[in-house]
Design a protein around this motif. Structure first.
Motif, PDB file in Angstrom:
ATOM      1  N   ALA A  27       0.826  -1.213   0.000  1.00  0.00           N
ATOM      2  CA  ALA A  27       0.000   0.000   0.000  1.00  0.00           C
ATOM      3  C   ALA A  27       0.857   1.259   0.000  1.00  0.00           C
ATOM      4  N   LEU A  28       1.955   1.235   0.742  1.00  0.00           N
ATOM      5  CA  LEU A  28       2.845   2.393   0.755  1.00  0.00           C
ATOM      6  C   LEU A  28       3.436   2.638  -0.626  1.00  0.00           C
ATOM      7  N   ARG A  29       3.840   1.571  -1.291  1.00  0.00           N
ATOM      8  CA  ARG A  29       4.409   1.746  -2.630  1.00  0.00           C
ATOM      9  C   ARG A  29       3.363   2.278  -3.605  1.00  0.00           C
ATOM     10  N   GLU A  30       2.108   1.824  -3.471  1.00  0.00           N
ATOM     11  CA  GLU A  30       1.048   2.325  -4.333  1.00  0.00           C
ATOM     12  C   GLU A  30       0.817   3.816  -4.112  1.00  0.00           C
ATOM     13  N   ASN A  31       0.930   4.254  -2.867  1.00  0.00           N
ATOM     14  CA  ASN A  31       0.667   5.653  -2.538  1.00  0.00           C
ATOM     15  C   ASN A  31       1.892   6.547  -2.672  1.00  0.00           C
TER      16      ASN A  31
END
Length: 343
Positions: A27-31
């Motif tokens: 999720a962090l990489r997506e954001n």
């Protein structure tokens, strides 16, 4: 979510806990697609971490030295070199607080359940899943920081080489066809299904012609020996203590079905989205059970009749808890799942 440039994730142990945190790094990489993401971990659990594009670097933490001020200075020097603007402490313990304290991050957060004084270093973030599954509790940190979480995904390392190696070893040992991956042990003895139950159940499995590959750490070797010796079957392959962590992942990935109690490899199977049977008694599957598959029907749990699933650790001190899961109940579940797997 802010466009953080350098992010530190702290989740050092254990195996299941590290795997539970993988959807958060996804999720962090997506954001934050341009951020440098670094993971602080104990070396023993680093093999399950993915590389790029999800994690750019890994910092190995020596748990034996965390009480040393000299080591604190070493950590401070190493971590400050990354110029972190965000630190996410997903461990929430004193040992992870030491790492967060020395990170130099401008913002330090954790999930809401910060213990052992870790809340003095990092701010706990409580989201809508405060009392839900631990994976969602971790993901709430991203949500609370303004990030979008639209999937529960487990980025894993590439294990093509390990798959080929394990396939070759099993073939040379005489395995032909499909197999069940079985881990008979667990880190806590109270969570283990009795060896005698495994022996009886797996006798029926091998009598049906299905192969069984026993897996686990060095601590599981006595159980593997007791089971394989009792069965004395050409359909049993005892690999307990004979694989690296990534080889264990490969063996699970290639299996037809995975079976174990609540233990680290169970969460590998879940991350791989394998069909599985999980035996729960003293721990709560609503909090730490298999979670995040595309279709929840692949999760099959059997709860001890006396377990109180609403509690965090309902029968953690009951040595007879797991023995109440009968071989008959296991066999019934096994037959039901195998019918589904064969479709």
């Amino acid at each position: 979510m802010k466009a953080y440039k350098n992010i530190l994730i702290i989740k050092m142990s254990s195996l299941g806990d590290v795997l539970h945190a993988l959807p958060t790094v996804y999720a962090l990489r997506e954001n934050c697609p341009e951020a440098r993401i670094v993971w602080a971990v104990h070396p023993a659990f680093s093999p399950v971490l993915p590389g790029k594009p999800y994690i750019d670097d890994v910092v190995y933490i020596d748990k034996k030295r965390l009480s040393s001020l000299t080591y604190w200075r070493e950590l401070r020097r190493i971590l400050h070199g990354y110029h972190f603007d965000l630190c996410l402490d997903l461990q929430g313990l004193a040992k992870s607080a030491v790492v967060a304290f020395n990170s130099g991050a401008e913002e330090k957060y954790g999930y809401w359940e910060m213990r052992e004084g870790s809340f003095l270093i990092s701010k706990g973030l409580a989201g809508p899943n405060k009392h839900g599954h631990v994976i969602e509790r971790y993901l709430d940190t991203v949500r609370c920081l303004g990030g979008i979480v639209d999937a529960v995904e487990f980025p894993l390392p590439h294990i093509d080489g390990e798959r080929a190696g394990i396939m070759g070893r099993l073939a040379s040992d005489g395995l032909i066809g499909d197999y069940l991956a079985v881990v008979p042990g667990a880190r806590w003895t109270v969570k283990e299904w009795p060896v005698a139950h495994w022996q009886t159940f797996l006798s029926r499995v091998t009598a049906s012609g299905m192969n069984v590959v026993l897996l686990g750490s060095n601590a599981d070797i006595p159980k593997g020996t007791a089971i394989s010796g009792f069965l004395s079957s050409d359909h049993v392959f005892d690999y307990t203590g004979k694989t690296s962590l990534r080889e264990l992942m490969a063996a699970i990935a290639m299996s037809r079905l995975y079976i174990s109690a609540d233990t680290g490899p169970l969460h590998i199977a879940n991350a791989l989205k394998k069909e599985l049977i999980a035996l729960f008694g003293p721990t709560c599957p609503d909090r730490t059970g298999p979670y995040g598959g595309k279709n929840s029907s692949y999760i099959h749990m059997m709860i001890s009749p006396t377990s109180r699933a609403t509690a965090e650790h309902p029968l953690i001190n009951d040595p007879d808890c797991m023995s109440q899961i009968t071989v008959a109940a296991m066999w019934k579940t096994f037959e039901s799942v195998m019918k589904k797997v064969k479709k």
